[in-house]
Design a protein around this motif. Sequence first.
Motif, PDB file in Angstrom:
ATOM      1  N   LEU A 131       0.873  -1.038   0.083  1.00 45.91           N
ATOM      2  CA  LEU A 131       0.247   0.042   0.172  1.00 45.91           C
ATOM      3  C   LEU A 131       0.856   1.290   0.044  1.00 45.91           C
ATOM      4  O   LEU A 131       1.769   1.304   0.661  1.00 45.91           O
ATOM      5  CB  LEU A 131      -0.905  -0.002   1.295  1.00 45.91           C
ATOM      6  CG  LEU A 131      -2.099  -0.866   1.320  1.00 45.91           C
ATOM      7  CD1 LEU A 131      -2.697  -0.901   2.691  1.00 45.91           C
ATOM      8  CD2 LEU A 131      -3.178  -0.695   0.330  1.00 45.91           C
ATOM      9  N   SER A 132       0.455   2.152  -0.825  1.00 45.60           N
ATOM     10  CA  SER A 132       1.182   3.647  -0.670  1.00 45.60           C
ATOM     11  C   SER A 132       0.621   4.208   0.630  1.00 45.60           C
ATOM     12  O   SER A 132      -0.083   3.972   0.997  1.00 45.60           O
ATOM     13  CB  SER A 132       0.801   4.470  -1.949  1.00 45.60           C
ATOM     14  OG  SER A 132      -0.589   5.123  -1.689  1.00 45.60           O
ATOM     15  N   LYS A 133       1.478   5.090   0.947  1.00 43.32           N
ATOM     16  CA  LYS A 133       1.416   5.949   2.255  1.00 43.32           C
ATOM     17  C   LYS A 133       0.015   6.488   2.370  1.00 43.32           C
ATOM     18  O   LYS A 133      -0.741   6.580   3.398  1.00 43.32           O
ATOM     19  CB  LYS A 133       2.496   6.761   2.552  1.00 43.32           C
ATOM     20  CG  LYS A 133       2.587   7.401   4.086  1.00 43.32           C
ATOM     21  CD  LYS A 133       3.852   8.233   4.106  1.00 43.32           C
ATOM     22  CE  LYS A 133       3.850   8.942   5.463  1.00 43.32           C
ATOM     23  NZ  LYS A 133       5.106   9.495   5.835  1.00 43.32           N
ATOM     24  N   SER A 134      -0.347   7.135   1.288  1.00 41.72           N
ATOM     25  CA  SER A 134      -1.731   7.772   1.100  1.00 41.72           C
ATOM     26  C   SER A 134      -2.883   6.839   1.484  1.00 41.72           C
ATOM     27  O   SER A 134      -3.937   7.172   2.016  1.00 41.72           O
ATOM     28  CB  SER A 134      -1.914   8.671   0.033  1.00 41.72           C
ATOM     29  OG  SER A 134      -1.692   7.978  -1.253  1.00 41.72           O
ATOM     30  N   ALA A 135      -2.636   5.488   0.673  1.00 46.54           N
ATOM     31  CA  ALA A 135      -3.844   4.731   0.742  1.00 46.54           C
ATOM     32  C   ALA A 135      -3.969   3.973   2.132  1.00 46.54           C
ATOM     33  O   ALA A 135      -4.808   3.801   2.411  1.00 46.54           O
ATOM     34  CB  ALA A 135      -3.478   3.524  -0.437  1.00 46.54           C
ATOM     35  N   LYS A 136      -2.625   3.796   2.897  1.00 51.95           N
ATOM     36  CA  LYS A 136      -2.850   3.516   4.096  1.00 51.95           C
ATOM     37  C   LYS A 136      -3.530   4.331   4.763  1.00 51.95           C
ATOM     38  O   LYS A 136      -4.350   4.017   5.847  1.00 51.95           O
ATOM     39  CB  LYS A 136      -1.164   3.083   4.586  1.00 51.95           C
ATOM     40  CG  LYS A 136      -1.122   2.694   5.653  1.00 51.95           C
ATOM     41  CD  LYS A 136       0.551   2.371   6.027  1.00 51.95           C
ATOM     42  CE  LYS A 136       0.875   1.926   7.518  1.00 51.95           C
ATOM     43  NZ  LYS A 136       2.073   1.793   7.799  1.00 51.95           N
ATOM     44  N   LYS A 137      -3.106   5.580   4.707  1.00 51.85           N
ATOM     45  CA  LYS A 137      -3.703   6.588   5.496  1.00 51.85           C
ATOM     46  C   LYS A 137      -5.272   6.772   5.411  1.00 51.85           C
ATOM     47  O   LYS A 137      -6.008   7.082   6.271  1.00 51.85           O
ATOM     48  CB  LYS A 137      -3.298   7.871   5.357  1.00 51.85           C
ATOM     49  CG  LYS A 137      -1.740   7.930   5.974  1.00 51.85           C
ATOM     50  CD  LYS A 137      -1.282   9.537   5.626  1.00 51.85           C
ATOM     51  CE  LYS A 137       0.088   9.605   6.430  1.00 51.85           C
ATOM     52  NZ  LYS A 137       0.949  10.946   6.247  1.00 51.85           N
ATOM     53  N   GLU A 138      -5.759   6.491   4.140  1.00 51.93           N
ATOM     54  CA  GLU A 138      -7.188   6.390   3.679  1.00 51.93           C
ATOM     55  C   GLU A 138      -8.042   5.371   4.405  1.00 51.93           C
ATOM     56  O   GLU A 138      -8.997   5.637   5.020  1.00 51.93           O
ATOM     57  CB  GLU A 138      -7.384   6.532   2.337  1.00 51.93           C
ATOM     58  CG  GLU A 138      -7.019   7.891   1.734  1.00 51.93           C
ATOM     59  CD  GLU A 138      -7.725   9.053   2.264  1.00 51.93           C
ATOM     60  OE1 GLU A 138      -9.012   9.082   2.403  1.00 51.93           O
ATOM     61  OE2 GLU A 138      -7.101  10.100   2.575  1.00 51.93           O
ATOM     62  N   ILE A 139      -7.182   4.346   4.469  1.00 52.99           N
ATOM     63  CA  ILE A 139      -8.042   3.091   4.947  1.00 52.99           C
ATOM     64  C   ILE A 139      -8.040   3.132   6.425  1.00 52.99           C
ATOM     65  O   ILE A 139      -9.101   3.052   7.246  1.00 52.99           O
ATOM     66  CB  ILE A 139      -7.238   1.790   4.742  1.00 52.99           C
ATOM     67  CG1 ILE A 139      -7.136   1.487   3.276  1.00 52.99           C
ATOM     68  CG2 ILE A 139      -7.530   0.534   5.432  1.00 52.99           C
ATOM     69  CD1 ILE A 139      -6.445   0.406   2.604  1.00 52.99           C
TER      70      ILE A 139
ATOM     71  N   GLN B 266      -4.717  14.597  12.185  1.00 57.30           N
ATOM     72  CA  GLN B 266      -4.862  16.041  11.723  1.00 57.30           C
ATOM     73  C   GLN B 266      -5.435  16.182  10.507  1.00 57.30           C
ATOM     74  O   GLN B 266      -6.413  17.281  10.394  1.00 57.30           O
ATOM     75  CB  GLN B 266      -3.491  16.614  11.543  1.00 57.30           C
ATOM     76  CG  GLN B 266      -3.389  18.079  11.379  1.00 57.30           C
ATOM     77  CD  GLN B 266      -3.967  18.909  12.286  1.00 57.30           C
ATOM     78  OE1 GLN B 266      -3.744  18.944  13.316  1.00 57.30           O
ATOM     79  NE2 GLN B 266      -4.902  19.708  11.848  1.00 57.30           N
ATOM     80  N   SER B 267      -5.304  15.090   9.622  1.00 56.79           N
ATOM     81  CA  SER B 267      -5.939  15.004   8.316  1.00 56.79           C
ATOM     82  C   SER B 267      -7.647  15.142   8.630  1.00 56.79           C
ATOM     83  O   SER B 267      -8.307  15.470   7.869  1.00 56.79           O
ATOM     84  CB  SER B 267      -5.581  13.855   7.643  1.00 56.79           C
ATOM     85  OG  SER B 267      -6.459  13.930   6.511  1.00 56.79           O
ATOM     86  N   LEU B 268      -7.915  14.167   9.587  1.00 49.18           N
ATOM     87  CA  LEU B 268      -9.554  14.193   9.921  1.00 49.18           C
ATOM     88  C   LEU B 268     -10.132  15.474  10.481  1.00 49.18           C
ATOM     89  O   LEU B 268     -11.191  15.771  10.159  1.00 49.18           O
ATOM     90  CB  LEU B 268      -9.669  13.027  11.120  1.00 49.18           C
ATOM     91  CG  LEU B 268      -9.597  11.602  10.606  1.00 49.18           C
ATOM     92  CD1 LEU B 268      -9.398  10.693  11.944  1.00 49.18           C
ATOM     93  CD2 LEU B 268     -10.447  10.971   9.666  1.00 49.18           C
ATOM     94  N   ILE B 269      -9.368  16.086  11.259  1.00 49.57           N
ATOM     95  CA  ILE B 269      -9.410  17.690  11.668  1.00 49.57           C
ATOM     96  C   ILE B 269      -9.725  18.668  10.448  1.00 49.57           C
ATOM     97  O   ILE B 269     -10.400  19.315  10.425  1.00 49.57           O
ATOM     98  CB  ILE B 269      -8.533  18.215  12.695  1.00 49.57           C
ATOM     99  CG1 ILE B 269      -8.610  17.371  13.959  1.00 49.57           C
ATOM    100  CG2 ILE B 269      -8.775  19.515  13.115  1.00 49.57           C
ATOM    101  CD1 ILE B 269      -7.714  17.577  14.936  1.00 49.57           C
TER     102      ILE B 269
END
Length: 107
Positions: free
Chosen positions: A5-13, A51-54
């Motif tokens: 998984l890419s870092k961004s895909a991992k974060k989205e999951i 932080q992204s959720l905020i």
Amino acid sequence: MTENLSKSAKKEIIKKIILDLHRGLSVEEAKEKFEKEIGSITSMEIAEIEQSLINDGLTPEEIKKFCNVHALLFESALKKAVIKEESPAHPVYLFKLENREVEKIIA
């Protein structure tokens, strides 16, 4: 658990798992999903995700309200991610390395 998984895909999951927790998913189900789909995470990644959720509109109060739940979710992954003293990234490793160099100079 997917290693590719890419870092961004991992974060989205992970963001989805956290949001599902906030909507009533049990911690056990969330842990199972996390272990199956992700498996490991660092404390820095957790902070970035929160932080992204905020930034996406979740209030800081909502994040704080579920902080303990987030910690339970990621507890085992964080224990695995602890940097050991033998790792070149650990400050004690560098300190020991510097001391060996000083001993060479002194000798």
